[in-house]
Design a protein around this motif. Structure first.
Motif, PDB file in Angstrom:
ATOM      1  N   GLU A  46       0.575  -1.625   0.196  1.00  0.00           N
ATOM      2  CA  GLU A  46       0.312  -0.314   0.105  1.00  0.00           C
ATOM      3  C   GLU A  46       0.947   0.866   0.294  1.00  0.00           C
ATOM      4  OE1 GLU A  46      -3.461   2.094   2.903  1.00  0.00           O
ATOM      5  OE2 GLU A  46      -2.934  -0.191   2.623  1.00  0.00           O
ATOM      6  N   GLY A  47       0.858   2.547  -1.020  1.00  0.00           N
ATOM      7  CA  GLY A  47       1.591   2.994  -1.517  1.00  0.00           C
ATOM      8  C   GLY A  47       2.946   3.096  -1.301  1.00  0.00           C
ATOM      9  N   ASN A  84       4.620   8.176   0.123  1.00  0.00           N
ATOM     10  CA  ASN A  84       3.714   8.278   1.295  1.00  0.00           C
ATOM     11  C   ASN A  84       3.920   8.023   2.532  1.00  0.00           C
ATOM     12  OD1 ASN A  84       1.653   9.182  -1.435  1.00  0.00           O
ATOM     13  ND2 ASN A  84       1.609   7.154  -1.387  1.00  0.00           N
ATOM     14  N   LEU A  85       4.912   7.325   2.149  1.00  0.00           N
ATOM     15  CA  LEU A  85       5.850   7.151   3.962  1.00  0.00           C
ATOM     16  C   LEU A  85       5.265   8.516   4.670  1.00  0.00           C
ATOM     17  CD1 LEU A  85       8.744   5.190   3.543  1.00  0.00           C
ATOM     18  CD2 LEU A  85       6.386   3.823   4.284  1.00  0.00           C
ATOM     19  N   ILE A 170      14.645   3.993   6.573  1.00  0.00           N
ATOM     20  CA  ILE A 170      13.680   4.588   6.135  1.00  0.00           C
ATOM     21  C   ILE A 170      13.315   5.923   6.596  1.00  0.00           C
ATOM     22  CG2 ILE A 170      11.980   5.466   3.416  1.00  0.00           C
ATOM     23  CD1 ILE A 170      14.658   3.471   2.532  1.00  0.00           C
ATOM     24  N   GLU A 171      13.292   7.250   6.854  1.00  0.00           N
ATOM     25  CA  GLU A 171      12.824   7.732   8.083  1.00  0.00           C
ATOM     26  C   GLU A 171      11.926   8.657   7.352  1.00  0.00           C
ATOM     27  OE1 GLU A 171      16.236   9.448   9.331  1.00  0.00           O
ATOM     28  OE2 GLU A 171      16.567   7.386  11.014  1.00  0.00           O
ATOM     29  N   LYS A 172      12.038   8.662   5.776  1.00  0.00           N
ATOM     30  CA  LYS A 172      10.247   9.303   5.587  1.00  0.00           C
ATOM     31  C   LYS A 172      10.130   8.961   4.161  1.00  0.00           C
ATOM     32  CE  LYS A 172      14.469  13.276   3.436  1.00  0.00           C
ATOM     33  NZ  LYS A 172      14.714  13.988   3.909  1.00  0.00           N
ATOM     34  N   ALA A 173       9.876  10.288   3.318  1.00  0.00           N
ATOM     35  CA  ALA A 173       8.975   9.479   2.114  1.00  0.00           C
ATOM     36  C   ALA A 173      10.082   9.604   0.986  1.00  0.00           C
ATOM     37  CB  ALA A 173       7.969  10.412   1.473  1.00  0.00           C
ATOM     38  N   GLY A 174      10.128   8.850   0.401  1.00  0.00           N
ATOM     39  CA  GLY A 174      11.005   9.335  -1.229  1.00  0.00           C
ATOM     40  C   GLY A 174      11.513   7.761  -2.330  1.00  0.00           C
TER      41      GLY A 174
END
Length: 222
Positions: A46-47, A84-85, A170-174
């Motif tokens: 999902e995303g 979308n994280l 992974i600490e943020k969307a990208g």
């Protein structure tokens, strides 16, 4: 010695040299590395999406010719699309608990980051892992998430081991990339047929917790 005799001796030497050269060439080809080019793949959650490309393996028999060890050099590129994280910082790493403790974990564990991306290989001794869908029982060989040095994997008949090559928080969307080139894996103590299969796992934290696994095509390592 007559001219006819000299000609016969010369022909005999030529044939002997050709046979020797052919035997040497046969020995060299018999001990040559086997190069395996492997197909890419994609897995979606999902995303999030994982893509593996440029995977290959170079397999060598043991230089000691003892029949119970072999070496493979593996390469591959992993791309993670996670637009979308929700941001989340990674905490202290507790390491992987292993398949025996946490069945279905692929030997990986999160440490609070928005997501944890791990990649490595499943290696089996005299075991057919062709139909693997996840959750195999086995032990994780303790390895640091690094591509430096050689990863040594001791395997007895019937063993299946998850070997983690690298892990990324992974600490943020990208969009993120994880690659390895000629990472060396030594398989020891396997007296029969051995097989390997790549795996990549992405696990997210937060309100929407999900774990997505991408498996590669199995290949023989001798």
């Amino acid at each position: 010695m007559t001219q006819r005799t000299l000609r016969a001796v010369g022909l005999s030497a030529l044939i002997g040299g050709s046979v020797t050269a052919a035997l040497l060439a046969g020995s060299a080809s018999a001990g040559a590395d086997a190069f395996v080019r492997l197909p890419g793949g994609t897995a979606k959650g999902e995303g999030i999406q994982i893509v593996r490309s440029e995977e290959s393996a170079r397999v060598s028999a043991s230089m000691a010719a003892n029949g119970v060890s072999r070496t493979t050099w593996v390469s591959g590129q992993i791309t993670l699309y996670a637009p979308n994280l929700k941001p989340a910082k990674a905490g202290p790493s507790v390491g992987a608990a292993g398949e025996t403790t946490l069945p279905g974990s692929n030997g990986t564990a999160t440490n609070g980051a928005a997501a944890t991306l791990s990649t490595g290989y499943i290696i089996g001794c005299q075991v057919n892992i062709k139909g693997l869908q996840g959750g195999l029982s086995g032990s994780l060989t303790p390895t640091a998430p690094s591509l430096s040095g050689t990863l040594t994997v001791p395997l007895a008949a019937g063993d299946v081991t998850f070997v983690v090559l690298n892990t990324k928080n992974i600490e943020k969307a990208g969009t993120y990339h994880l690659g390895y080139d000629d990472a060396q894996i030594d398989v020891q103590n396997c007296g029969g047929y051995a097989q390997a299969r790549a795996f990549t796992t992405i696990e997210t934290t937060g309100e929407v917790h999900q774990k997505v696994n991408l498996y590669g095509k199995p290949f023989s390592i001798g």
